[in-house]
Design a protein around this motif. Structure first.
Motif, mmCIF file in Angstrom:
data_model
loop_
_atom_site.group_PDB
_atom_site.id
_atom_site.type_symbol
_atom_site.label_atom_id
_atom_site.label_comp_id
_atom_site.label_asym_id
_atom_site.label_seq_id
_atom_site.Cartn_x
_atom_site.Cartn_y
_atom_site.Cartn_z
ATOM 1 N N PHE A 138 80.856 86.107 56.699
ATOM 2 C CA PHE A 138 80.857 87.510 57.107
ATOM 3 C C PHE A 138 81.983 88.283 56.436
ATOM 4 O O PHE A 138 81.805 89.436 56.025
ATOM 5 N N GLY A 139 83.157 87.663 56.307
ATOM 6 C CA GLY A 139 84.279 88.334 55.664
ATOM 7 C C GLY A 139 84.013 88.643 54.203
ATOM 8 O O GLY A 139 84.379 89.719 53.699
ATOM 9 N N SER A 140 83.356 87.713 53.496
ATOM 10 C CA SER A 140 83.025 87.956 52.096
ATOM 11 C C SER A 140 82.039 89.115 51.961
ATOM 12 O O SER A 140 82.187 89.977 51.087
ATOM 13 N N ALA A 141 81.024 89.128 52.839
ATOM 14 C CA ALA A 141 80.059 90.230 52.802
ATOM 15 C C ALA A 141 80.721 91.551 53.164
ATOM 16 O O ALA A 141 80.412 92.595 52.565
ATOM 17 N N GLN A 142 81.644 91.523 54.111
ATOM 18 C CA GLN A 142 82.336 92.749 54.503
ATOM 19 C C GLN A 142 83.196 93.275 53.364
ATOM 20 O O GLN A 142 83.255 94.491 53.117
ATOM 21 N N THR A 143 83.852 92.367 52.650
ATOM 22 C CA THR A 143 84.681 92.780 51.523
ATOM 23 C C THR A 143 83.839 93.374 50.403
ATOM 24 O O THR A 143 84.180 94.410 49.813
ATOM 25 N N MET A 144 82.712 92.717 50.104
ATOM 26 C CA MET A 144 81.819 93.236 49.072
ATOM 27 C C MET A 144 81.206 94.575 49.494
ATOM 28 O O MET A 144 80.960 95.448 48.663
ATOM 29 N N GLY A 145 80.968 94.741 50.793
ATOM 30 C CA GLY A 145 80.444 96.011 51.277
ATOM 31 C C GLY A 145 81.426 97.142 51.112
ATOM 32 O O GLY A 145 81.033 98.302 50.885
ATOM 33 N N SER A 146 82.723 96.836 51.212
ATOM 34 C CA SER A 146 83.736 97.871 50.981
ATOM 35 C C SER A 146 83.803 98.248 49.507
ATOM 36 O O SER A 146 84.058 99.405 49.170
ATOM 37 N N THR A 147 83.566 97.266 48.632
ATOM 38 C CA THR A 147 83.604 97.549 47.193
ATOM 39 C C THR A 147 82.326 98.232 46.729
ATOM 40 O O THR A 147 82.358 99.105 45.850
ATOM 41 N N PRO B 114 79.636 100.238 48.563
ATOM 42 C CA PRO B 114 79.145 100.840 49.824
ATOM 43 C C PRO B 114 77.625 100.981 49.879
ATOM 44 O O PRO B 114 77.041 100.946 50.965
ATOM 45 N N GLY B 115 76.984 101.119 48.732
ATOM 46 C CA GLY B 115 75.536 101.272 48.741
ATOM 47 C C GLY B 115 74.786 99.997 49.058
ATOM 48 O O GLY B 115 73.570 100.038 49.289
ATOM 49 N N ASP B 116 75.493 98.847 49.074
ATOM 50 C CA ASP B 116 74.846 97.559 49.314
ATOM 51 C C ASP B 116 75.201 96.983 50.690
ATOM 52 O O ASP B 116 75.081 95.769 50.901
ATOM 53 N N ILE B 117 75.632 97.810 51.600
ATOM 54 C CA ILE B 117 76.032 97.295 52.914
ATOM 55 C C ILE B 117 74.848 96.658 53.628
ATOM 56 O O ILE B 117 74.949 95.541 54.169
ATOM 57 N N VAL B 118 73.715 97.338 53.634
ATOM 58 C CA VAL B 118 72.537 96.801 54.338
ATOM 59 C C VAL B 118 72.050 95.512 53.700
ATOM 60 O O VAL B 118 71.806 94.522 54.408
ATOM 61 N N PRO B 119 71.869 95.420 52.377
ATOM 62 C CA PRO B 119 71.470 94.131 51.794
ATOM 63 C C PRO B 119 72.467 93.013 52.076
ATOM 64 O O PRO B 119 72.064 91.861 52.307
ATOM 65 N N LEU B 120 73.761 93.327 52.074
ATOM 66 C CA LEU B 120 74.759 92.298 52.359
ATOM 67 C C LEU B 120 74.661 91.823 53.810
ATOM 68 O O LEU B 120 74.794 90.618 54.091
ATOM 69 N N LEU B 121 74.413 92.733 54.732
ATOM 70 C CA LEU B 121 74.226 92.320 56.124
ATOM 71 C C LEU B 121 72.966 91.465 56.275
ATOM 72 O O LEU B 121 72.943 90.512 57.073
ATOM 73 N N LEU B 122 71.934 91.783 55.522
ATOM 74 C CA LEU B 122 70.724 90.955 55.559
ATOM 75 C C LEU B 122 70.995 89.570 54.982
ATOM 76 O O LEU B 122 70.467 88.564 55.484
#
Length: 328
Positions: A252-261, A263-271
């Protein structure tokens, strides 16, 4: 003239069925299954809802499935997945061992051990896990050095807490402490579920207490412990997402970090995170089935069928039903 009440009637005078009825051949009648229209209606409604849900997942551009495929096996995500597995595995083992010790202390005849175990379980089940993790993460601010020695006396040796309390250590210790409190009640309930006659029989054979627990009581208690503790283990896997707040980049932390970098991929990263957690919990559920099946030997007349056996039985029944329908 009619016979008086209670008079015997001879067999020759008993009423006989008509002769034409006896001459008719007996014809086999097919048993008709009871029709259940309500079940078919509910099934149809559920299938429609499931189809709409799947169609929405597949066609909604908001989910960005192309980006999902891009992130799913990225090294950053896989590195976080490895950390999640390490934290979950270590915490599960340490938590179960701690839970067994706490359960034995709770069942001990010593009032000090019982009170200490009860207090620990009460406290750790009352405090939120995130509070425990943050408290341990800042533990060095309260105690710069830890020492072991005589209370209110000299210390035999001491060590710097900040050098030992790495992010991984804080995460594992925090999750293990929390897991041990819940595992203690699961183990205690499993031990209490063993019939008292088993304890008496083991004592009558003159078996030592430790041997009784290892070879007689605990194996039987595992039948009750396994499904309950697997529920705890699944909750532990999901709880590893909280170690992000103690600076450990898990899945989850890796996905959260990538989501901050990105922002347009937040939903795919959560999936991506969601699918990986689904895979992990599914694997644990499969292992749970076979462990329960193993410990069901001797307790049930027949072992529950495996998924492959259920599939084979279903296919065989379907073929037989089609043949019967074709014969009619």
């Amino acid at each position: 003239m009619s016979e008086p009440p209670g008079a015997a009637v001879s067999l020759t005078e008993a009423p006989q069925p008509p002769a034409d009825t006896l001459s008719k051949p007996l014809t086999a009648q097919r048993v008709q299954l009871l029709r259940r229209p309500g079940r078919w209606i509910v099934t149809l409604v559920v299938l429609v809802l499931v189809a709409q849900f799947v169609h929405g997942l597949a066609t909604n551009p908001f989910y960005q499935w192309s980006r999902f495929g891009y992130w799913f096996l990225r090294p950053t995500i896989l590195d976080g997945l490895v950390i999640t597995l390490e934290v979950a595995a270590l915490s599960a083992v340490l938590g179960l061992l701690g839970g067994i010790l706490l359960a034995l202390a709770r069942l001990s005849k010593s009032p000090v051990l019982r009170a200490t175990s009860w207090t620990y379980v009460w406290a750790l089940r009352s405090i939120p896990l995130i509070v425990v993790l943050i408290f341990l993460y800042n533990f060095s601010a309260l105690y710069q050095t830890l020492s072991i020695g005589v209370p209110f006396g000299p210390a035999f040796f001491s060590f710097d807490e900040s050098k030992l309390a790495t992010d991984m250590a804080v995460a594992v210790i925090g999750l293990s402490l929390n897991e041990a409190a819940y595992a203690a009640e699961v183990v205690r309930g499993g031990i209490l579920s063993v019939d008292q006659g088993q304890h008496e029989a083991a004592s009558a054979l003159g078996l030592p207490k430790g041997y009784q627990f290892r070879r007689v009581v605990f194996p039987q208690a595992l039948r009750s412990i396994t499904p309950n503790y697997v529920n705890q283990l699944i909750g532990l896997i999901k709880s590893t997402s909280l170690v992000f707040y103690v600076s450990l980049l898990d899945l989850f932390g890796s996905a959260q970090t990538m989501g901050s970098t990105y922002p347009g991929d937040i939903v795919p990263l959560l999936l991506v995170v969601t699918v990986w957690y689904l895979i992990l919990t599914s694997v644990v559920s499969v292992i749970q089935f076979y462990v329960e099946r193993h410990y069901a030997r001797g307790a049930t007349r027949s072992l529950p069928p495996t998924p492959i056996q259920k599939l084979r039985t279903g296919v065989t029944d379907l073929r037989a039903r089609i043949r019967r329908e074709a014969a009619v």
